[in-house]
Design a protein around this motif. Structure first.
Motif, PDB file in Angstrom:
ATOM      1  N   LEU A 110      39.625  34.360  32.312  1.00  0.00           N
ATOM      2  CA  LEU A 110      39.337  35.082  31.045  1.00  0.00           C
ATOM      3  C   LEU A 110      39.268  34.444  29.728  1.00  0.00           C
ATOM      4  O   LEU A 110      39.796  33.366  29.702  1.00  0.00           O
ATOM      5  CB  LEU A 110      40.398  36.436  31.051  1.00  0.00           C
ATOM      6  CG  LEU A 110      40.110  37.477  32.253  1.00  0.00           C
ATOM      7  CD1 LEU A 110      40.990  38.545  32.434  1.00  0.00           C
ATOM      8  CD2 LEU A 110      38.450  38.299  31.567  1.00  0.00           C
ATOM      9  N   THR A 213      44.118  41.947  28.257  1.00  0.00           N
ATOM     10  CA  THR A 213      43.168  41.964  29.152  1.00  0.00           C
ATOM     11  C   THR A 213      42.349  41.005  29.053  1.00  0.00           C
ATOM     12  O   THR A 213      41.641  40.541  30.128  1.00  0.00           O
ATOM     13  CB  THR A 213      42.319  43.391  29.079  1.00  0.00           C
ATOM     14  OG1 THR A 213      43.109  44.454  28.958  1.00  0.00           O
ATOM     15  CG2 THR A 213      41.194  43.668  29.981  1.00  0.00           C
ATOM     16  N   HIS A 217      43.444  39.652  34.257  1.00  0.00           N
ATOM     17  CA  HIS A 217      43.002  40.681  34.730  1.00  0.00           C
ATOM     18  C   HIS A 217      43.943  41.847  34.823  1.00  0.00           C
ATOM     19  O   HIS A 217      43.502  43.244  34.629  1.00  0.00           O
ATOM     20  CB  HIS A 217      42.307  40.638  36.149  1.00  0.00           C
ATOM     21  CG  HIS A 217      41.448  39.674  36.130  1.00  0.00           C
ATOM     22  ND1 HIS A 217      40.104  39.560  36.161  1.00  0.00           N
ATOM     23  CD2 HIS A 217      41.414  38.251  36.386  1.00  0.00           C
ATOM     24  CE1 HIS A 217      39.246  38.556  36.162  1.00  0.00           C
ATOM     25  NE2 HIS A 217      40.104  37.612  36.282  1.00  0.00           N
ATOM     26  N   TYR A 271      37.419  45.067  28.879  1.00  0.00           N
ATOM     27  CA  TYR A 271      37.399  44.120  30.310  1.00  0.00           C
ATOM     28  C   TYR A 271      35.880  44.528  30.587  1.00  0.00           C
ATOM     29  O   TYR A 271      34.930  43.540  31.074  1.00  0.00           O
ATOM     30  CB  TYR A 271      38.049  44.597  31.346  1.00  0.00           C
ATOM     31  CG  TYR A 271      37.867  43.569  32.768  1.00  0.00           C
ATOM     32  CD1 TYR A 271      38.651  42.452  32.916  1.00  0.00           C
ATOM     33  CD2 TYR A 271      37.222  44.154  33.811  1.00  0.00           C
ATOM     34  CE1 TYR A 271      38.804  41.902  34.025  1.00  0.00           C
ATOM     35  CE2 TYR A 271      37.078  43.588  34.700  1.00  0.00           C
ATOM     36  CZ  TYR A 271      37.730  42.232  34.947  1.00  0.00           C
ATOM     37  OH  TYR A 271      37.667  41.642  36.008  1.00  0.00           O
TER      38      TYR A 271
END
Length: 431
Positions: A110, A213, A217, A271
């Motif tokens: 991410l 987030t 995850h 997300y």
């Protein structure tokens, strides 16, 4: 006219603010700093962070001296301070920070941590690895500071909070807080969100849930903290409507439901937004696709616990494990971490708020459902780090323990920590 007295009272404050000299502003800032830095939680978090940083750096430098061939060549002090941490996931984050999501598999990571590395690394003249380690160190301080405050809220016993922090930093995988990994940043944001949830600060909770987030995850699971409150508020609203109760009472319930629901949806919506960015703007594989792909990590999902059983079975066949290239220490670490954490969750069931217990079990399950092609767990010990608030249990035991018991605890866990730091720097897969 009713505002006139208030404006008159505010005028001297505004006048004083305009007339404040730079010297007075500096004195005020220094006074605030002295008060803040003298707080027990700040002192404990600072000492713990510095101690962990020094231990990790010292062990890494010692490994360079003893095994110079195991460390990538680099110039000067960088060979001892930063090069030993050029390992595993760190390489992914640095590539993303420098070149973006260009490699297959990079979208499994991410964006927040690489973005911070990019920003700080640019300010440091392109030293992105040093930036990653600095971010992790600062985030570790924030995480341990929040952990101290969580321990104070979750346990009323004296001296539990500092011993909880000590128990946390002595965990064998705590060195990941100092590595170029997302663990420290994610824990800081997650523990901050837990505090905001306990204090009912929904705006802060939503902001921290979004950032968490966008770091890992697992951040999506923070919404579970809010779900029970939303369900209770919705049930209360339905009961009031069926009883014909309206007006202020229903309005208050609606406001609570709206704030909680908005806070709970913030992380999942963030997300979803990132998934849309990856799929539509980057035209890259969605975050979960490389995990299961044969040219990616080749993982699959199973029920929580199957991986633990597979780890334990493989430990009884060390020759097979070595032939498959599996580390026995990693299998043992993951299995013990999962079993011990599950046992602590059962013991802590009566001490934790139900919402926090729900979140904790969800983290435990998510850490164990992903397994390798042989059915073995994947980095379970590291994925369970968000459950560090459970360290209040050993923290309580240490707070009440005798000096020799504390010494045995510190010595035993310190030895395990040092061994895993050395293994990581030697490029062994730890977790």
């Amino acid at each position: 006219m009713a505002d006139a007295p208030k404006k008159a009272a505010d005028a001297p404050k505004a006048e004083r603010a305009r007339n404040t000299s730079p010297g007075e502003s500096l004195q005020r800032a220094l006074r605030w700093w002295r008060i803040w830095s003298s707080r027990a939680d700040v002192r404990v978090a600072c000492v713990a962070t510095l101690a962990l940083r020094l231990v990790c750096s010292a062990v890494a430098a010692l490994i360079v001296v003893l095994f110079p061939q195991a460390i990538p060549p680099s110039a000067g002090l960088a060979r001892y301070l930063t090069a030993p941490w050029w390992r595993w996931d760190t390489i992914w984050y640095l590539k993303i920070a420098e070149h973006g999501y260009t490699d297959y598999g990079s979208t499994a990571f991410l964006p927040l941590y690489p973005l911070l590395i990019r920003g700080l690394g640019t300010l440091l003249g392109g030293h992105f690895l040093a930036a990653a380690l600095l971010i992790s160190t600062l985030a570790s301080f924030g995480a341990l500071l929040c952990l101290y405050r969580l321990a104070e809220k979750l346990s009323q016993a004296p001296q539990v909070a500092p011993w909880t922090v000590l128990a946390a930093v002595l965990l064998p995988v705590s060195f990941f807080l100092m590595a170029g990994y997302t663990e420290a940043l994610f824990l800081w944001l997650t523990f901050g969100a837990l505090l905001a949830w306990m204090e009912g600060r929904w705006g802060r909770f939503a902001a921290l849930a979004v950032l968490a987030t966008l770091t890992r995850h697992q951040g999506v699971l923070l919404s579970l903290l809010v779900a029970p409150l939303c369900l209770r508020a919705l049930w209360e609203l339905l009961q009031k409507r069926s009883a014909g109760v309206a007006g202020a009472a229903s309005g208050a319930t609606l406001r609570v439901l709206g704030k909680a629901l908005g806070a709970g949806l913030a992380g999942p919506l963030a997300y979803l937004g990132w998934v849309l960015v990856v799929g539509l703007l980057l035209s890259a594989p969605l975050p979960w696709e490389p995990l299961a792909a044969s040219n990616g990590w080749n993982l699959h999902y199973t029920w929580p616990g199957a991986g633990i059983v597979a780890d334990l079975v493989m430990l009884t066949q060390p020759a097979l494990a070595l032939r498959l290239g599996l580390g026995l220490s990693t299998l043992l670490l993951d299995a013990l971490a999962a079993l011990l954490t599950g046992a602590v969750l059962l013991v802590a069931a009566r001490r934790l708020p139900p919402e926090l217990l729900l979140f904790a079990w969800a983290v435990w399950c998510l850490a164990l459902v992903k397994v390798q092609s042989q059915g073995l767990t994947v980095s379970a010990a590291r994925y369970l780090l968000p459950l560090l608030p459970l360290a209040i249990l050993p923290g309580g035991l240490l707070a009440r323990g005798r000096p020799w018991q504390r010494l045995v605890w510190v010595a035993g866990w310190s030895l395990a920590l040092l061994l895993l730091i050395a293994a990581f720097v030697l490029n062994d897969w730890v977790a």
